[in-house]
Scaffold this motif. Structure first.
Motif, PDB file in Angstrom:
ATOM      1  N   GLU A  47       1.041  -1.277   0.034  1.00 28.13           N
ATOM      2  CA  GLU A  47       0.178  -0.052   0.004  1.00 28.13           C
ATOM      3  C   GLU A  47       1.077   1.343   0.105  1.00 28.13           C
ATOM      4  N   SER A  90      -0.765  -5.639   4.766  1.00 31.46           N
ATOM      5  CA  SER A  90      -1.664  -6.083   4.099  1.00 31.46           C
ATOM      6  C   SER A  90      -1.439  -7.594   3.483  1.00 31.46           C
ATOM      7  N   GLN A 129      -2.337  -9.113   0.810  1.00 30.32           N
ATOM      8  CA  GLN A 129      -2.838  -9.153  -0.596  1.00 30.32           C
ATOM      9  C   GLN A 129      -2.040  -9.797  -1.662  1.00 30.32           C
ATOM     10  N   ARG A 172       0.603  -0.211  10.480  1.00 23.03           N
ATOM     11  CA  ARG A 172       0.976   0.945   9.275  1.00 23.03           C
ATOM     12  C   ARG A 172       1.422   2.196  10.243  1.00 23.03           C
ATOM     13  N   GLU A 192       1.349   5.165  10.986  1.00 20.79           N
ATOM     14  CA  GLU A 192       0.638   6.355  10.642  1.00 20.79           C
ATOM     15  C   GLU A 192       0.931   7.402  11.402  1.00 20.79           C
ATOM     16  N   LEU A 207      -5.011   3.160  13.798  1.00 19.55           N
ATOM     17  CA  LEU A 207      -4.077   2.401  14.681  1.00 19.55           C
ATOM     18  C   LEU A 207      -2.666   2.099  14.022  1.00 19.55           C
ATOM     19  N   TYR A 267      -3.379  -2.826  13.246  1.00 25.34           N
ATOM     20  CA  TYR A 267      -4.958  -3.338  13.513  1.00 25.34           C
ATOM     21  C   TYR A 267      -5.384  -4.506  13.132  1.00 25.34           C
ATOM     22  N   GLU A 291      -9.401  -9.954   5.301  1.00 24.55           N
ATOM     23  CA  GLU A 291      -9.130 -10.012   3.987  1.00 24.55           C
ATOM     24  C   GLU A 291      -9.568 -11.047   3.356  1.00 24.55           C
ATOM     25  N   GLU A 331     -14.529   5.231   6.027  1.00 25.33           N
ATOM     26  CA  GLU A 331     -14.025   3.907   5.267  1.00 25.33           C
ATOM     27  C   GLU A 331     -13.838   2.753   6.182  1.00 25.33           C
ATOM     28  N   ILE A 332     -14.378   1.684   5.870  1.00 23.77           N
ATOM     29  CA  ILE A 332     -14.175   0.422   6.810  1.00 23.77           C
ATOM     30  C   ILE A 332     -13.789  -0.755   5.747  1.00 23.77           C
ATOM     31  N   ILE A 333     -13.910  -0.634   4.364  1.00 18.95           N
ATOM     32  CA  ILE A 333     -13.269  -1.539   3.370  1.00 18.95           C
ATOM     33  C   ILE A 333     -12.742  -0.897   2.364  1.00 18.95           C
ATOM     34  N   ARG A 366      -7.876  -6.644  -9.374  1.00 19.89           N
ATOM     35  CA  ARG A 366      -6.558  -6.438  -9.798  1.00 19.89           C
ATOM     36  C   ARG A 366      -5.991  -6.788 -11.195  1.00 19.89           C
ATOM     37  N   GLY A 406     -11.168  -3.374   7.730  1.00 19.00           N
ATOM     38  CA  GLY A 406     -10.432  -2.888   8.951  1.00 19.00           C
ATOM     39  C   GLY A 406     -11.375  -3.325  10.125  1.00 19.00           C
TER      40      GLY A 406
END
Ligand code: NSS
Length: 434
Positions: A167, A188, A190, A211, A213, A221, A224, A228, A357-359, A364, A405
């Motif tokens: 990300e 992630s 992913q 992350r 942040e 956080l 977190y 996925e 945002e939650i998702i 891809r 998340g």
């Protein structure tokens, strides 16, 4: 006299019966020859009453002096009483056992500052509010796993130590990995998930993501939990349908099985029960238009900040999707829309009521050349992604996924002001202790 859970009493399973409970005394007061003890076990909190004449005077006095967080084993009769905090109370008939705590439990009924409570997090998690949230958290994960299992997803795992950003580099935590300096904590699963679908098909994981942040916000956080999902043969619309159904299932289960906890947090379970898929979908362009009408200007191509996201959520009373973000605001792996290559087949699910945002997810890139071009365009080193590029050489098919998340979802479900209370021991830019 069976030993019972407090929750089973509150659920009305023992009305009028004599039962025994065991728990921690988190609050205590007396008035007019009667003591009121608030007792907590792993399942809930109940008020217990002890009239002076019910037990020997010596026992009564011992209970009266009992320090907070002492452990009590009490026998009593379950009474339905509207005045009791949860509608039922235990009228004590016998104090069976006491385990006295030390005096001076630091968390008292007076209001404490946020930092004080975070410094005493190891004790504050006993607060009934935290207890309710943590029990809901467990139910959220249980419901998610049930839905995913019932729909044919296999749970699998990816490494936490990684070498290539998923990300973007700005929020990577570096670690000293046996002396190597180019190793990071994962943001992630992913990229690994895209490898795993070619052996397992539809998959999911529930694992920590990291992350770095640096800004302090109510929604971020440093560590977190990330739920996925990744699956082959699925496009953007297919993966949004999965998100709709998964989130609805979780909300319904929590509303059905955790209504007491939800109400104690100020969330009416009916607000969750009325959710029905599919959730509304708007494109990034439509979102910009809605914002413009609100007097908020965002240049096409810029990413949403909180200034944009928050007012947008006020236009909806259910979760909703924003799709087709410009290529410049999304990570390199997002598939450009073949009909309009300046936007991606991406989608974020936002929770209403100012939560946001939650998702985040989408479809891809499945073509080798297209992926290589995007990696180079983003200034990334193709060598770092060599194994990920390999996946487009052998057996590549259209595929999609998303990341939810877990604390973001819990924060919205529980109506919390701050994400830190959605996790027992939050980690952010200022805090790794306790
Ligand atoms: O960056 S995301 O939007 N997307 C991904 O990481 C994808 N690689 C996931 C995937 O497709 N498998 O993060 C996904 C979600 C996001 O919507 C938030 O709900 C949550 O992860 N998230 C966070 N929660 C708490 N704290 C922080 N810092 C945080 N960052 C993202």
């Amino acid at each position: 006299m069976p030993l019972v859970d407090i929750a089973s009493i509150l659920d009305g399973e023992h009305d009028g019966e004599e039962v025994t409970i065991r728990g921690w005394m988190y609050n205590h007061r007396s008035s007019g020859g009667i003591q009121f003890l608030m007792v907590r076990d792993g399942s809930g909190v109940i008020q217990c009453t002890l009239p002076r004449d019910r037990v020997p005077e010596e026992t009564y006095k011992r209970v009266e002096k009992l320090p907070l967080e002492s452990v009590v084993e009490l026998k009593g009769v379950v009474k339905v009483d509207e005045r009791a905090p949860n509608g039922r109370e235990l009228s004590i008939t016998e104090v069976v056992n006491l385990w006295e705590a030390q005096p001076g439990y630091p968390i008292t009924r007076k209001r404490h500052g946020v930092d004080f409570l975070l410094d005493h997090r190891h004790l504050y998690i006993r607060d009934p509010k935290m207890q309710a949230i943590l029990r809901i958290r467990s139910k959220v994960l249980e419901a998610a796993r049930d839905w995913l299992r019932e729909h044919g997803y296999t749970e699998t795992h990816s490494p936490s130590f990684i070498t290539a950003a998923c990300e973007g580099g700005s929020t990577l935590f570096s670690v000293d990995y046996f002396g190597r300096k180019d190793v990071y904590l994962t943001q992630s699963w992913q990229l690994y998930a895209e490898a795993l679908i070619y052996t397992l098909g539809k998959i999911y994981t529930i694992a920590p993501s990291f992350r770095a942040e640096k800004s302090r916000t109510r929604r971020h956080l440093a560590e977190y939990w990330h739920l996925e999902v990744e699956e082959p043969w699925t496009d953007l619309w297919g993966i949004m349908k999965v998100g709709d159904e998964l989130v609805t299932h979780i909300c319904h289960r929590v509303a059905e099985e955790m209504s007491r906890e939800l109400k104690s947090l100020g969330r009416d379970p009916k607000e969750l029960l009325r959710l029905e898929p599919p959730y509304p979908r708007i494109t990034y362009d439509e979102a910009l238009e809605i914002l413009r009408k609100d007097g908020i200007e965002l240049e096409w191509g810029d990413d949403f900040g909180w200034r944009e996201e928050e007012p947008l959520t006020r236009h909806f009373d259910t979760p909703f999707w924003v799709t087709h973000f410009p290529i410049g605001v999304k990570a390199f792996y997002h598939k450009p829309d073949p009909k309009r290559p300046e936007v991606t087949l991406s989608a974020d699910m936002l929770a209403p009521e100012g939560y946001g945002e939650i998702i985040g997810g989408g479809q891809r890139i499945d073509d080798y050349e297209e992926l290589l071009t995007r990696i180079v365009e983003e200034g990334l080193n193709p060598e770092d992604y060599s194994w990920y590029l390999d996946l487009r050489k052998w057996g590549s098919v259209p595929h999609s996924g998303f990341g939810l998340g877990v604390e973001r979802l819990i924060m919205w479900i529980c109506h919390l002001d701050h994400i830190r209370d959605a996790i027992p021991f939050p980690r952010d830019v200022r805090r790794v202790f306790p």
